[in-house]
Design a protein around this motif. Structure first.
Motif, PDB file in Angstrom:
ATOM      1  N   CYS A  37       0.852  -1.183   0.000  1.00  0.00           N
ATOM      2  CA  CYS A  37       0.000   0.000   0.000  1.00  0.00           C
ATOM      3  C   CYS A  37       0.892   1.239   0.000  1.00  0.00           C
ATOM      4  O   CYS A  37       2.109   1.126   0.094  1.00  0.00           O
ATOM      5  N   HIS A  82      -4.493  10.462   5.314  1.00  0.00           N
ATOM      6  CA  HIS A  82      -4.761   9.016   5.340  1.00  0.00           C
ATOM      7  C   HIS A  82      -6.252   8.734   5.268  1.00  0.00           C
ATOM      8  O   HIS A  82      -6.724   7.946   4.451  1.00  0.00           O
ATOM      9  N   ASP A  83      -7.009   9.386   6.140  1.00  0.00           N
ATOM     10  CA  ASP A  83      -8.454   9.144   6.201  1.00  0.00           C
ATOM     11  C   ASP A  83      -9.142   9.530   4.893  1.00  0.00           C
ATOM     12  O   ASP A  83      -9.976   8.781   4.379  1.00  0.00           O
ATOM     13  N   ASN A  86      -8.227   7.079   1.954  1.00  0.00           N
ATOM     14  CA  ASN A  86      -8.883   5.772   2.056  1.00  0.00           C
ATOM     15  C   ASN A  86     -10.399   5.850   1.925  1.00  0.00           C
ATOM     16  O   ASN A  86     -11.042   4.855   1.604  1.00  0.00           O
ATOM     17  N   GLU A  89     -13.965   7.760  -3.050  1.00  0.00           N
ATOM     18  CA  GLU A  89     -14.413   6.830  -4.086  1.00  0.00           C
ATOM     19  C   GLU A  89     -14.297   7.532  -5.429  1.00  0.00           C
ATOM     20  O   GLU A  89     -14.455   8.749  -5.494  1.00  0.00           O
ATOM     21  N   LYS A  91     -12.124   3.956  -5.547  1.00  0.00           N
ATOM     22  CA  LYS A  91     -10.797   3.545  -5.117  1.00  0.00           C
ATOM     23  C   LYS A  91      -9.886   3.437  -6.341  1.00  0.00           C
ATOM     24  O   LYS A  91     -10.329   3.137  -7.431  1.00  0.00           O
ATOM     25  N   GLY A  94      -7.867  -0.516  -5.745  1.00  0.00           N
ATOM     26  CA  GLY A  94      -7.734  -1.128  -4.430  1.00  0.00           C
ATOM     27  C   GLY A  94      -6.558  -0.615  -3.621  1.00  0.00           C
ATOM     28  O   GLY A  94      -6.241  -1.153  -2.566  1.00  0.00           O
ATOM     29  N   LEU A  95      -5.916   0.429  -4.109  1.00  0.00           N
ATOM     30  CA  LEU A  95      -4.764   1.000  -3.416  1.00  0.00           C
ATOM     31  C   LEU A  95      -5.219   1.739  -2.163  1.00  0.00           C
ATOM     32  O   LEU A  95      -6.133   2.550  -2.207  1.00  0.00           O
ATOM     33  N   THR A  96      -4.600   1.424  -1.046  1.00  0.00           N
ATOM     34  CA  THR A  96      -4.910   2.086   0.215  1.00  0.00           C
ATOM     35  C   THR A  96      -3.651   2.769   0.750  1.00  0.00           C
ATOM     36  O   THR A  96      -2.549   2.527   0.269  1.00  0.00           O
ATOM     37  N   ALA A  97      -3.850   3.607   1.762  1.00  0.00           N
ATOM     38  CA  ALA A  97      -2.725   4.295   2.402  1.00  0.00           C
ATOM     39  C   ALA A  97      -2.671   3.912   3.867  1.00  0.00           C
ATOM     40  O   ALA A  97      -3.683   3.609   4.488  1.00  0.00           O
ATOM     41  N   GLN A  98      -1.463   3.926   4.399  1.00  0.00           N
ATOM     42  CA  GLN A  98      -1.275   3.738   5.824  1.00  0.00           C
ATOM     43  C   GLN A  98      -0.217   4.734   6.299  1.00  0.00           C
ATOM     44  O   GLN A  98       0.602   5.213   5.519  1.00  0.00           O
ATOM     45  N   GLY A 142      -2.790   7.241  -7.692  1.00  0.00           N
ATOM     46  CA  GLY A 142      -2.742   7.341  -6.233  1.00  0.00           C
ATOM     47  C   GLY A 142      -1.969   8.570  -5.784  1.00  0.00           C
ATOM     48  O   GLY A 142      -2.397   9.294  -4.882  1.00  0.00           O
TER      49      GLY A 142
END
Length: 154
Positions: A37, A82-83, A86, A89, A91, A94-98, A142
């Protein structure tokens, strides 16, 4: 700088020169890592650089050559970034952040420390992206989303 120009001394001169020449309102440095991610880096440390670069160089005493605090944290609201990333929409593949508190004690974190120290923590972010599992286009989308969110937050 190319993707193969992995050298501490080049960072020492190049990053301050780029900041002075362009004086951007925001800089987002990007590095690649073996992750699944996007990692939003929160801080950079001045010490513990013990990995030898492509020029067979390692910083003296394992410390960044610039004077400064032991740790510099970005003032950008990484939690909000981050919030929002994630939650948005659609997405991006399917890439997310942390959120990450360790940029790696090598060229990536060294670059981040240089930039945070040169220009200040309110204008600098470092992002790690996965080097596999996503297309270049998906990573670019992203990163574009991160840039858009950061600009809106400013």
């Amino acid at each position: 700088m190319t993707g193969f120009d992995v050298a501490y001394k080049k960072i020492d001169t190049l990053v301050p020169e780029l900041w002075a020449e362009h004086q951007p309102d925001l800089t987002i440095h990007v590095g690649v890592s073996n992750i699944s991610c996007i990692q939003l880096e929160t801080k950079a440390d001045r010490e513990s650089y013990d990995i030898v670069d492509n020029d067979q160089f390692c910083p003296a005493d394992k410390k960044h050559c610039m004077a400064g605090p032991d740790t510099i944290t970005t003032d950008l609201d990484v939690a909000q970034l981050h919030d929002k990333f994630n939650a948005l929409e659609p997405k991006v593949a399917g890439l997310t952040a942390q959120i990450s508190n360790d940029a790696g004690k090598f060229i990536c974190e060294y670059t981040y420390y240089t930039s945070l120290n040169c220009r200040g923590p309110s204008k600098t972010l470092f992002v790690h992206v996965p080097y596999q599992g996503f297309t270049e286009q998906e990573i670019a989308e992203g990163l574009e989303r991160i840039l858009d969110i950061c600009l809106k937050m400013m």
